[in-house]
Enzyme design. Structure first.
Site, PDB file in Angstrom:
ATOM      1  N   HIS A  41      37.674  42.687  47.882  1.00 41.53           N
ATOM      2  CA  HIS A  41      38.333  41.103  48.453  1.00 41.53           C
ATOM      3  C   HIS A  41      37.259  40.696  49.485  1.00 41.53           C
ATOM      4  O   HIS A  41      37.080  39.683  49.913  1.00 41.53           O
ATOM      5  CB  HIS A  41      39.585  41.230  48.737  1.00 41.53           C
ATOM      6  CG  HIS A  41      40.325  39.807  48.874  1.00 41.53           C
ATOM      7  ND1 HIS A  41      39.447  39.022  49.311  1.00 41.53           N
ATOM      8  CD2 HIS A  41      41.401  39.385  48.271  1.00 41.53           C
ATOM      9  CE1 HIS A  41      40.125  37.665  49.201  1.00 41.53           C
ATOM     10  NE2 HIS A  41      41.417  38.126  48.520  1.00 41.53           N
ATOM     11  N   ASP A  68      34.367  33.752  28.647  1.00 42.60           N
ATOM     12  CA  ASP A  68      34.347  34.084  26.937  1.00 42.60           C
ATOM     13  C   ASP A  68      33.114  34.563  26.707  1.00 42.60           C
ATOM     14  O   ASP A  68      31.841  34.157  27.004  1.00 42.60           O
ATOM     15  CB  ASP A  68      34.288  32.633  26.526  1.00 42.60           C
ATOM     16  CG  ASP A  68      34.121  32.388  24.951  1.00 42.60           C
ATOM     17  OD1 ASP A  68      34.018  33.370  24.307  1.00 42.60           O
ATOM     18  OD2 ASP A  68      33.991  31.266  24.468  1.00 42.60           O
TER      19      ASP A  68
END
Length: 437
Positions: free
Chosen positions: A151, A383
């Site tokens: 992070h 995708d």
């Protein structure tokens, strides 16, 4: 769930399809926003139905996208002048291949559980890579993608941009605008610093001598915490918004309404005293507020801290909680971000006063809460060439009171809330979770 690890390798950036030489080592200095955020690994899980893309195609796309997002192929370290930095040394991202001799539908939990950790690379010990990935294939042909990133290097906004670009690279499509990195001139205090807010007690705190109360994962609390998944339909959310916004010219947002409802529901389930105060910590993206580009890659988040007494939350209508949230988020505007920069970078506070960032991990947040809203991030746009994932969710993170809001995989405007609660509070939470009262 028995997961068999098949291989583990480092995937390095491939420049111009792998025919161009790697550029020299560079350094991205950590910004003040990187330094005050959580020092943690952000872990998420995707599931793709058969026919799933091949490992070779995914790896090729990863090498291509890492050439554009070099920070995710680098390491945390120091620049030559001794400043904390992301070192663009092309070490690579860790890619693990694994298999499960079972069907995904029979093994994958609908909500985060400890078993989900088996779909990620082992995070024990000192991690050398910024990004670690695990591709786990199931007997049915489904694919689980466990993604973990540091992070400190990137927030959710930046990470979601990377993931979308990774999918496009795998499909042989343009990856979009390249990331914009932090540099020394990007965030600076004003010539005449003007600190307007109490940053000493919001983004920072003064640790007491020998203070070790801000640890995570060492108190045994996780054994008593379960992560409950609450599914809010589009119609239920519309009803909540109508109830909260009655008599108000502009309705509260979907986020404000759902969070207000969950704040009240959690508070009731916890059985707290009416005089006790409860505070929510919620992230506010500063890109628009500071005029930074949407492609800014790093952390650019501060926090709003809505606060109310338990009595007010439970005896006053939903509108009250929503208004408290709305007003506090509105307060964290561009002027607030600039006030923070003046405080943190002008020598007015920070290290000179012995302050530490307040963004620290705890096992238990009660009577408070924290929310990570991923409602606007394009996580479902990942995708690899065979379509969108069948589901996406945060991995197992048993911190009581740490909420995650995610668009439902149904794509119909419904929302999934992942809510870690104590076992003894779970039934009370379920009883009032879907009540409009």
């Amino acid at each position: 769930m028995e997961v068999k690890v098949l291989s583990s390798k480092l995937v390095k950036p491939a420049y111009n399809g792998g025919v161009a030489a790697a550029p020299d080592v560079e350094y991205i200095p950590l910004s003040i926003f990187d330094k005050v955020t959580y020092k943690m690994q952000m872990a998420i899980i995707y599931a793709f139905p058969p026919p799933a893309p091949s490992t070779a195609a995914i790896e090729k796309g990863l090498a291509a996208v890492l050439a554009q997002y070099r920070a995710f192929a680098g390491q945390l370290g120091e620049s030559p002048d001794g400043e904390a930095a992301v070192v663009l040394n092309d070490r690579g991202a860790r890619l693990v291949e694994a298999a499960v001799d079972a069907d995904l539908v029979d093994m994958a939990p609908a909500k985060p559980t400890p078993e989900l950790l088996r779909l990620h690379p082992d995070l024990e010990g000192e991690l050398q890579e910024v990004v670690l990935l695990q591709l786990t294939r199931f007997r049915c042909g489904s694919l689980a993608v466990g993604f973990t990133s540091n992070h400190v290097v990137a927030d959710g906004h930046a990470t979601s941009n990377f993931l979308v670009a990774w999918g496009r690279a795998t499909r042989g499509l343009p990856m979009g605008a390249p990331p914009v990195h932090h540099h020394a001139a990007l965030f600076k205090p004003r010539p005449s610093p003007h600190v307007e807010h109490d940053h000493r007690n919001r983004e920072y705190y003064l640790p007491a001598a020998g203070d070790d109360s801000h640890g995570h994962g060492d108190g045994g609390a996780a054994d008593n915490i379960v992560i409950h998944k609450a599914h809010f339909t589009k119609d239920f959310i519309a009803g909540l918004r109508a109830a909260a916004s009655e008599g108000r010219g502009r309705p509260f947002s979907r986020f404000e309404t759902i969070l207000a409802h969950l704040w009240r529901t959690m508070t009731r389930a916890r059985g707290l005293s009416p005089d006790e105060a409860s505070t929510i910590r919620l992230s506010v993206d500063g890109r628009h507020r500071l005029g930074a580009p949407a492609e800014y890659f790093g952390n650019l988040v501060l926090w709003a801290f809505p606060r109310a007494t338990v009595g007010d939350l439970l005896t006053r209508p939903l509108k009250h909680a929503a208004q408290v949230i709305h007003d506090e988020v509105a307060r964290v505007d561009g002027a607030y971000f600039r006030s923070f920069l003046d405080f943190a970078l002008s020598g007015a506070g920070g290290d000179k006063e012995g302050l530490a960032p307040s963004a620290v991990l705890k096992d238990v947040l009660c009577p408070n809460a924290e929310v990570d809203s991923w409602l606007t991030f394009p996580f479902y746009e990942l995708d690899f060439g065979t379509g969108s994932p069948t589901y996406f969710m945060p991995s197992y993170f048993p911190t009581e009171g740490m909420l995650f809001l995610v668009p439902s995989y149904l794509g119909d405007g419904s929302v999934d809330a992942f809510v870690p609660v104590f076992n003894h509070n779970l039934e009370a939470f379920k009883e009032c979770c879907y009540s409009m009262e």
